[in-house]
Design a protein around this motif. Structure first.
Motif, PDB file in Angstrom:
ATOM      1  N   SER A   4     -20.830  -0.640  16.188  1.00 17.91           N
ATOM      2  CA  SER A   4     -20.838   1.351  16.130  1.00 17.91           C
ATOM      3  C   SER A   4     -20.508   0.315  15.189  1.00 17.91           C
ATOM      4  N   ASP A   5     -20.127   0.314  14.022  1.00 17.17           N
ATOM      5  CA  ASP A   5     -19.506   0.502  12.504  1.00 17.17           C
ATOM      6  C   ASP A   5     -20.789  -0.308  12.015  1.00 17.17           C
ATOM      7  N   VAL A   6     -21.641  -0.904  12.634  1.00 20.25           N
ATOM      8  CA  VAL A   6     -22.490  -2.105  11.586  1.00 20.25           C
ATOM      9  C   VAL A   6     -23.911  -1.094  11.780  1.00 20.25           C
ATOM     10  N   ALA A   7     -24.406  -0.802  10.281  1.00 21.01           N
ATOM     11  CA  ALA A   7     -25.304  -0.795   9.733  1.00 21.01           C
ATOM     12  C   ALA A   7     -26.410  -1.172  10.094  1.00 21.01           C
ATOM     13  N   TRP A   8     -27.712  -0.069  10.637  1.00 20.77           N
ATOM     14  CA  TRP A   8     -28.475   0.096  11.133  1.00 20.77           C
ATOM     15  C   TRP A   8     -29.758  -1.170  10.342  1.00 20.77           C
ATOM     16  N   ILE A   9     -29.786  -1.490  10.180  1.00 14.48           N
ATOM     17  CA  ILE A   9     -31.446  -2.717   9.458  1.00 14.48           C
ATOM     18  C   ILE A   9     -32.758  -2.966   9.343  1.00 14.48           C
ATOM     19  N   ASN A  10     -33.755  -2.858   8.336  1.00 12.60           N
ATOM     20  CA  ASN A  10     -34.989  -3.044   8.320  1.00 12.60           C
ATOM     21  C   ASN A  10     -34.615  -4.228   8.415  1.00 12.60           C
ATOM     22  N   PRO A  11     -34.876  -4.977   9.818  1.00 13.78           N
ATOM     23  CA  PRO A  11     -35.340  -6.775   9.611  1.00 13.78           C
ATOM     24  C   PRO A  11     -36.346  -7.256   8.988  1.00 13.78           C
ATOM     25  N   LEU A  12     -37.813  -6.050   7.762  1.00 19.51           N
ATOM     26  CA  LEU A  12     -38.557  -7.428   7.166  1.00 19.51           C
ATOM     27  C   LEU A  12     -37.812  -7.436   5.985  1.00 19.51           C
ATOM     28  N   ASN A  13     -36.577  -6.083   5.474  1.00 23.53           N
ATOM     29  CA  ASN A  13     -35.959  -6.513   3.870  1.00 23.53           C
ATOM     30  C   ASN A  13     -34.585  -6.709   4.028  1.00 23.53           C
ATOM     31  N   GLU A  14     -33.765  -6.843   5.298  1.00 21.19           N
ATOM     32  CA  GLU A  14     -32.128  -6.529   5.203  1.00 21.19           C
ATOM     33  C   GLU A  14     -32.130  -7.660   6.045  1.00 21.19           C
ATOM     34  N   GLN A  15     -30.372  -8.430   5.593  1.00 18.64           N
ATOM     35  CA  GLN A  15     -30.230  -9.059   6.630  1.00 18.64           C
ATOM     36  C   GLN A  15     -28.965  -9.015   7.682  1.00 18.64           C
ATOM     37  N   PRO A  16     -29.549  -9.716   8.209  1.00 19.38           N
ATOM     38  CA  PRO A  16     -28.271  -8.554   9.860  1.00 19.38           C
ATOM     39  C   PRO A  16     -26.595  -8.743   9.430  1.00 19.38           C
ATOM     40  N   HIS A  17     -25.653  -8.797   9.669  1.00 21.93           N
ATOM     41  CA  HIS A  17     -24.134  -8.387   9.198  1.00 21.93           C
ATOM     42  C   HIS A  17     -23.600  -9.841   9.296  1.00 21.93           C
ATOM     43  N   LEU A  18     -24.028 -10.608  10.248  1.00 20.95           N
ATOM     44  CA  LEU A  18     -24.028 -12.076  11.090  1.00 20.95           C
ATOM     45  C   LEU A  18     -23.962 -13.282  10.258  1.00 20.95           C
ATOM     46  N   GLY A  19     -24.861 -13.038   8.678  1.00 23.90           N
ATOM     47  CA  GLY A  19     -25.161 -13.752   7.943  1.00 23.90           C
ATOM     48  C   GLY A  19     -26.987 -14.264   7.538  1.00 23.90           C
ATOM     49  N   GLN A  20     -27.339 -15.135   6.504  1.00 26.86           N
ATOM     50  CA  GLN A  20     -28.706 -14.858   6.936  1.00 26.86           C
ATOM     51  C   GLN A  20     -29.372 -15.209   8.028  1.00 26.86           C
ATOM     52  N   TRP A  21     -31.105 -14.366   8.101  1.00 22.54           N
ATOM     53  CA  TRP A  21     -31.800 -14.656   9.546  1.00 22.54           C
ATOM     54  C   TRP A  21     -31.869 -16.209   9.557  1.00 22.54           C
ATOM     55  N   LYS A  22     -32.451 -16.552  10.833  1.00 21.74           N
ATOM     56  CA  LYS A  22     -32.332 -17.873  11.044  1.00 21.74           C
ATOM     57  C   LYS A  22     -34.525 -17.536  11.569  1.00 21.74           C
ATOM     58  N   GLU A  23     -34.608 -19.309  10.804  1.00 21.57           N
ATOM     59  CA  GLU A  23     -35.971 -18.986  11.872  1.00 21.57           C
ATOM     60  C   GLU A  23     -36.601 -19.890  12.571  1.00 21.57           C
ATOM     61  N   ASN A  24     -37.740 -19.514  14.156  1.00 22.74           N
ATOM     62  CA  ASN A  24     -37.855 -19.362  14.979  1.00 22.74           C
ATOM     63  C   ASN A  24     -36.891 -19.382  16.001  1.00 22.74           C
ATOM     64  N   THR A  25     -35.980 -18.251  15.591  1.00 21.84           N
ATOM     65  CA  THR A  25     -34.168 -18.002  16.708  1.00 21.84           C
ATOM     66  C   THR A  25     -34.816 -17.003  16.938  1.00 21.84           C
ATOM     67  N   TYR A  26     -33.844 -16.742  18.174  1.00 20.71           N
ATOM     68  CA  TYR A  26     -33.364 -15.222  19.611  1.00 20.71           C
ATOM     69  C   TYR A  26     -32.683 -14.540  19.173  1.00 20.71           C
ATOM     70  N   TYR A  27     -32.719 -13.391  18.256  1.00 13.32           N
ATOM     71  CA  TYR A  27     -31.677 -12.667  17.967  1.00 13.32           C
ATOM     72  C   TYR A  27     -31.070 -11.751  20.073  1.00 13.32           C
ATOM     73  N   ARG A  28     -30.135 -11.277  20.373  1.00  8.77           N
ATOM     74  CA  ARG A  28     -29.890 -10.500  21.429  1.00  8.77           C
ATOM     75  C   ARG A  28     -30.010  -9.606  19.921  1.00  8.77           C
ATOM     76  N   VAL A  29     -30.301  -7.982  20.283  1.00 11.61           N
ATOM     77  CA  VAL A  29     -30.003  -6.848  19.147  1.00 11.61           C
ATOM     78  C   VAL A  29     -30.216  -5.526  20.155  1.00 11.61           C
ATOM     79  N   CYS A  30     -29.488  -4.120  19.211  1.00 13.38           N
ATOM     80  CA  CYS A  30     -29.609  -3.166  19.572  1.00 13.38           C
ATOM     81  C   CYS A  30     -30.524  -2.548  19.099  1.00 13.38           C
TER      82      CYS A  30
END
Length: 201
Positions: A4-30
């Motif tokens: 609940s403390d993590v900001a909502w992001i636009n994945p097309l131009n923002e990185q997740p709080h866990l670090g850099q996006w990884k290619e060809n990877t599955y993420y569990r998301v809200c």
């Protein structure tokens, strides 16, 4: 950090709080597919990155969708967890986590789930990514990768062929774990399964 403390992001131009996006990877998301859409859990597959971000070819999956949802400018999400997938296993051996895990090998799965005593639990050597994929399948109905899919269908030979070399020495442990899981989510019943079974208390 709470989700609940993590900001909502636009994945097309923002990185997740866990670090850099990884290619060809599955993420569990809200995720919220639109500003008026209800918040819900889903699976994001990044595909190939463009300038370090998922492209509009990336897709969000949920068993309640009529079809996979491609990323667009309206999607907002919070990353819950990066999942180990077939691509992780094949391309990034350093991220393999085969470790001894205390798991619940049950003969009966009551509802609601009742915790086992320490004496009833079993320690097995399992890949944490495979366990996460199995948990998401049983709880959310999110389809696992090819290796876990063959495991749950009972095709152990096919699963073994697709497993990474680091997993193969302990393959009997993952079979022991899978054969303890509720029958509703494996074997011939997989085609009609939609999730909803809790594996961990």
């Amino acid at each position: 950090m709470k989700l609940s403390d993590v900001a909502w992001i636009n994945p097309l131009n923002e990185q997740p709080h866990l670090g850099q996006w990884k290619e060809n990877t599955y993420y569990r998301v809200c995720v919220m597919l639109t500003p008026s859409n209800f918040k819900h859990e889903a699976l994001l597959f990044t595909g190939y990155l463009e300038d370090g971000f998922p492209s509009t070819d990336a897709c969000i999956m949920n068993p309640t969708y009529d079809e996979n949802h491609l990323l667009d400018g309206e999607v907002r999400l919070r990353v819950i967890q990066m999942l180990h997938t077939e691509s992780d296993v094949e391309d990034d051996v350093e991220e393999m986590e085969v470790e001894e895990m205390e798991v619940e090998v049950r003969k009966v799965w009551p509802t609601p789930l009742v915790p086992l005593t320490d004496e009833q639990k079993t320690t097995l050597k399992l890949d944490t990514g495979m366990v996460s994929a199995i948990q998401l399948w049983y709880e959310k109905g999110l389809s696992p990768g090819a290796c876990v899919d063959h495991l749950l269908k009972g095709d152990y030979e096919g699963a073994f062929e697709r497993a990474h070399e680091l997993i193969k020495p302990h393959f009997s442990d993952i079979i022991t774990y899978v054969e303890s899981l509720p029958l509703e989510g494996r074997g011939e019943k997989m085609d009609d399964f939609k999730g909803g079974i809790q594996l961990f208390k």
